[in-house]
Design a protein around this motif. Sequence first.
Motif, PDB file in Angstrom:
ATOM      1  N   VAL A  86       7.882  -2.779   9.979  1.00 54.98           N
ATOM      2  CA  VAL A  86       8.989  -2.204   9.213  1.00 54.98           C
ATOM      3  C   VAL A  86      10.200  -2.216  10.135  1.00 54.98           C
ATOM      4  CG1 VAL A  86       9.828  -0.246   7.869  1.00 54.98           C
ATOM      5  CG2 VAL A  86       7.349  -0.633   8.074  1.00 54.98           C
ATOM      6  N   THR A  87      11.264  -2.899   9.705  1.00 54.79           N
ATOM      7  CA  THR A  87      12.493  -2.916  10.513  1.00 54.79           C
ATOM      8  C   THR A  87      13.692  -2.638   9.615  1.00 54.79           C
ATOM      9  OG1 THR A  87      12.780  -5.314  10.301  1.00 54.79           O
ATOM     10  CG2 THR A  87      11.601  -4.528  12.246  1.00 54.79           C
ATOM     11  N   ASN A  88      14.636  -1.881  10.156  1.00 56.16           N
ATOM     12  CA  ASN A  88      15.901  -1.579   9.473  1.00 56.16           C
ATOM     13  C   ASN A  88      15.682  -1.014   8.073  1.00 56.16           C
ATOM     14  OD1 ASN A  88      17.111  -2.589  11.775  1.00 56.16           O
ATOM     15  ND2 ASN A  88      17.490  -4.591  10.878  1.00 56.16           N
ATOM     16  N   TYR A  89      14.678  -0.170   7.939  1.00 59.98           N
ATOM     17  CA  TYR A  89      14.365   0.421   6.639  1.00 59.98           C
ATOM     18  C   TYR A  89      13.741   1.789   6.865  1.00 59.98           C
ATOM     19  CZ  TYR A  89      12.211   1.080   2.043  1.00 59.98           C
ATOM     20  OH  TYR A  89      11.856   1.573   0.812  1.00 59.98           O
ATOM     21  N   LEU A  90      14.165   2.756   6.065  1.00 52.91           N
ATOM     22  CA  LEU A  90      13.580   4.088   6.127  1.00 52.91           C
ATOM     23  C   LEU A  90      13.502   4.672   4.727  1.00 52.91           C
ATOM     24  CD1 LEU A  90      12.541   6.564   7.667  1.00 52.91           C
ATOM     25  CD2 LEU A  90      14.922   7.303   7.914  1.00 52.91           C
ATOM     26  N   HIS A  91      12.293   4.908   4.296  1.00 49.79           N
ATOM     27  CA  HIS A  91      12.010   5.668   3.078  1.00 49.79           C
ATOM     28  C   HIS A  91      10.908   6.643   3.486  1.00 49.79           C
ATOM     29  CE1 HIS A  91      11.703   6.743  -1.084  1.00 49.79           C
ATOM     30  NE2 HIS A  91      10.465   6.312  -1.177  1.00 49.79           N
ATOM     31  N   ARG A  92      11.294   7.860   3.796  1.00 52.43           N
ATOM     32  CA  ARG A  92      10.389   8.834   4.404  1.00 52.43           C
ATOM     33  C   ARG A  92       9.064   9.024   3.660  1.00 52.43           C
ATOM     34  NH1 ARG A  92      15.487  10.489   6.092  1.00 52.43           N
ATOM     35  NH2 ARG A  92      15.556  10.877   8.351  1.00 52.43           N
ATOM     36  N   LEU A 150       6.932  -4.728   5.367  1.00 49.10           N
ATOM     37  CA  LEU A 150       7.475  -3.895   4.293  1.00 49.10           C
ATOM     38  C   LEU A 150       8.990  -3.970   4.304  1.00 49.10           C
ATOM     39  CD1 LEU A 150       5.312  -0.654   4.431  1.00 49.10           C
ATOM     40  CD2 LEU A 150       5.409  -2.327   2.592  1.00 49.10           C
ATOM     41  N   ALA A 151       9.580  -4.120   3.126  1.00 54.78           N
ATOM     42  CA  ALA A 151      11.031  -4.290   3.001  1.00 54.78           C
ATOM     43  C   ALA A 151      11.450  -5.482   3.862  1.00 54.78           C
ATOM     44  CB  ALA A 151      11.776  -3.020   3.378  1.00 54.78           C
ATOM     45  N   CYS A 152      10.836  -6.616   3.576  1.00 52.09           N
ATOM     46  CA  CYS A 152      10.927  -7.798   4.443  1.00 52.09           C
ATOM     47  C   CYS A 152      12.255  -8.538   4.392  1.00 52.09           C
ATOM     48  CB  CYS A 152       9.794  -8.755   4.153  1.00 52.09           C
ATOM     49  SG  CYS A 152       9.797  -9.449   2.480  1.00 52.09           S
ATOM     50  N   GLY A 153      13.113  -8.230   3.430  1.00 54.83           N
ATOM     51  CA  GLY A 153      14.442  -8.853   3.392  1.00 54.83           C
ATOM     52  C   GLY A 153      14.384 -10.370   3.324  1.00 54.83           C
ATOM     53  N   LEU A 188       4.403  -1.784  13.968  1.00 60.18           N
ATOM     54  CA  LEU A 188       5.653  -2.060  14.670  1.00 60.18           C
ATOM     55  C   LEU A 188       6.779  -1.578  13.766  1.00 60.18           C
ATOM     56  CD1 LEU A 188       4.937  -5.672  15.973  1.00 60.18           C
ATOM     57  CD2 LEU A 188       4.743  -3.503  17.219  1.00 60.18           C
ATOM     58  N   TYR A 189       7.487  -0.565  14.227  1.00 59.09           N
ATOM     59  CA  TYR A 189       8.530   0.051  13.399  1.00 59.09           C
ATOM     60  C   TYR A 189       9.795   0.174  14.234  1.00 59.09           C
ATOM     61  CZ  TYR A 189       9.941   2.935   9.374  1.00 59.09           C
ATOM     62  OH  TYR A 189      10.525   3.414   8.236  1.00 59.09           O
ATOM     63  N   GLU A 190      10.921  -0.216  13.635  1.00 58.94           N
ATOM     64  CA  GLU A 190      12.214  -0.107  14.310  1.00 58.94           C
ATOM     65  C   GLU A 190      13.274   0.133  13.244  1.00 58.94           C
ATOM     66  OE1 GLU A 190      14.811  -2.694  17.465  1.00 58.94           O
ATOM     67  OE2 GLU A 190      13.757  -3.820  15.907  1.00 58.94           O
ATOM     68  N   THR A 191      14.001   1.244  13.368  1.00 58.84           N
ATOM     69  CA  THR A 191      15.072   1.503  12.425  1.00 58.84           C
ATOM     70  C   THR A 191      16.120   2.424  13.050  1.00 58.84           C
ATOM     71  OG1 THR A 191      15.547   1.870  10.085  1.00 58.84           O
ATOM     72  CG2 THR A 191      14.144   3.504  11.165  1.00 58.84           C
ATOM     73  N   PHE A 192      17.109   2.721  12.274  1.00 56.20           N
ATOM     74  CA  PHE A 192      18.279   3.446  12.759  1.00 56.20           C
ATOM     75  C   PHE A 192      18.008   4.943  12.903  1.00 56.20           C
ATOM     76  CE2 PHE A 192      19.706  -0.373  10.599  1.00 56.20           C
ATOM     77  CZ  PHE A 192      20.464  -0.956  11.597  1.00 56.20           C
ATOM     78  N   ALA A 193      18.731   5.558  13.830  1.00 54.29           N
ATOM     79  CA  ALA A 193      18.544   6.973  14.137  1.00 54.29           C
ATOM     80  C   ALA A 193      19.875   7.713  14.060  1.00 54.29           C
ATOM     81  CB  ALA A 193      17.936   7.126  15.532  1.00 54.29           C
ATOM     82  N   GLN A 194      19.778   9.034  14.019  1.00 56.95           N
ATOM     83  CA  GLN A 194      20.979   9.863  14.019  1.00 56.95           C
ATOM     84  C   GLN A 194      21.866   9.487  15.203  1.00 56.95           C
ATOM     85  OE1 GLN A 194      19.691  13.959  13.989  1.00 56.95           O
ATOM     86  NE2 GLN A 194      18.990  13.827  11.875  1.00 56.95           N
ATOM     87  N   GLY A 195      23.155   9.450  14.950  1.00 55.82           N
ATOM     88  CA  GLY A 195      24.118   8.983  15.941  1.00 55.82           C
ATOM     89  C   GLY A 195      24.637   7.604  15.582  1.00 55.82           C
ATOM     90  N   HIS A 244      -0.505 -16.380  11.663  1.00 58.42           N
ATOM     91  CA  HIS A 244      -0.954 -15.204  10.926  1.00 58.42           C
ATOM     92  C   HIS A 244      -0.732 -15.381   9.428  1.00 58.42           C
ATOM     93  CE1 HIS A 244      -1.472 -12.834  14.553  1.00 58.42           C
ATOM     94  NE2 HIS A 244      -0.322 -13.320  14.972  1.00 58.42           N
ATOM     95  N   PRO A 245      -1.716 -14.998   8.601  1.00 57.68           N
ATOM     96  CA  PRO A 245      -1.430 -14.892   7.169  1.00 57.68           C
ATOM     97  C   PRO A 245      -0.479 -13.711   6.977  1.00 57.68           C
ATOM     98  CG  PRO A 245      -3.660 -14.124   7.639  1.00 57.68           C
ATOM     99  CD  PRO A 245      -3.091 -14.651   8.922  1.00 57.68           C
ATOM    100  N   VAL A 246       0.529 -13.875   6.129  1.00 56.56           N
ATOM    101  CA  VAL A 246       1.564 -12.860   5.990  1.00 56.56           C
ATOM    102  C   VAL A 246       1.743 -12.429   4.539  1.00 56.56           C
ATOM    103  CG1 VAL A 246       2.827 -13.560   8.063  1.00 56.56           C
ATOM    104  CG2 VAL A 246       3.407 -14.608   5.872  1.00 56.56           C
ATOM    105  N   THR A 247       2.058 -11.142   4.381  1.00 55.67           N
ATOM    106  CA  THR A 247       2.393 -10.560   3.085  1.00 55.67           C
ATOM    107  C   THR A 247       3.738  -9.877   3.238  1.00 55.67           C
ATOM    108  OG1 THR A 247       0.068 -10.184   2.540  1.00 55.67           O
ATOM    109  CG2 THR A 247       1.694  -8.892   1.310  1.00 55.67           C
ATOM    110  N   GLY A 248       4.656 -10.198   2.354  1.00 54.34           N
ATOM    111  CA  GLY A 248       5.974  -9.576   2.372  1.00 54.34           C
ATOM    112  C   GLY A 248       6.199  -8.788   1.106  1.00 54.34           C
ATOM    113  N   VAL A 249       6.769  -7.601   1.252  1.00 51.72           N
ATOM    114  CA  VAL A 249       7.100  -6.753   0.104  1.00 51.72           C
ATOM    115  C   VAL A 249       8.588  -6.455   0.172  1.00 51.72           C
ATOM    116  CG1 VAL A 249       6.723  -4.535  -1.039  1.00 51.72           C
ATOM    117  CG2 VAL A 249       4.816  -5.692   0.104  1.00 51.72           C
ATOM    118  N   ASP A 250       9.274  -6.673  -0.953  1.00 56.67           N
ATOM    119  CA  ASP A 250      10.682  -6.324  -1.060  1.00 56.67           C
ATOM    120  C   ASP A 250      11.024  -6.213  -2.532  1.00 56.67           C
ATOM    121  OD1 ASP A 250      13.046  -6.531   1.281  1.00 56.67           O
ATOM    122  OD2 ASP A 250      13.765  -6.541  -0.789  1.00 56.67           O
TER     123      ASP A 250
END
Length: 184
Positions: free
Chosen positions: A96-102, A34-37, A119-126, A50-56
Motif C-alpha cells: 500500500v503506497t500513497n493511500y490511507l483509508h483507516r 491495494l489502491a494500485c493506481g 509494505l506500507y508507505e503513505t503521508f503523515a501529519q506535517g 511474482h503473480p500480482v493482483t491489483g485493486v483500484d
Amino acid sequence: MATSKDHAPGLPRPSAWVCRFAPLIPPGGAVLDLACGSGRHLRLLRAMGHPVTGVDRDISPLADLAHLPDVEMIEADLENGSPFPLEGRRFDCVIVTNYLHRPLLPRLPDLLSSGGLLLYETFAQGNERFGRPSNPNFLLAPGELLEAVRQQLQVVAYEQGEVWEPKRAMVQRLAARKMEEAQG
C-alpha cells in the motif's frame, strides 16, 4: 535486487521503500497492491517473477496488463461500503503506497499468508506544509501506522519523518511480517 530504475517509461518510479524490501518476498510469492493506481509496483514485481493482483477503483490505467499471465485486476472502490473484494484471500506480500483509508488497516494482517510481508508507505501529519494531501483524514498521526500492526505483525523496519525524494513530504513507512503460524 529491485531498483526504482526497473519501471515502465512514462510511469512514476516505484517507491524506493518497496524496492528496498521486495527481495524479502519469497520467490514466486503472490503480491497484492491495494489502491494500485497506474500499477508501478505491479509492473515491477511481475517483472521479478511474482503473480500480482491489483485493486483500484479505476483499473483503466492498467489495461496493458489485463491480458498477461499471472496478473489479476480487481476494480473496486475500497471506501464506498461495498463488500470487501478480497475476503478470505491470502498473499505473500501486500503493498500500500500513497493511500490511507483507516478502516482497511485492521484487515491488512488477515490478507497476509503465514510469513507474509506488508509494505506500507503513505503521508503523515506535517505534510500539509508541502502540499497535498493536506486533509488530516489522509495523514497518519505520529506512530499510527506502527501501532496499527504492532500486535499482529513483526516489524522489520519503520520510518517516520521528512523525505526529499521523489518530492518533499512527511511520510511513515513500514515493512512488517506476519508471524509464522505453528504447524501440527
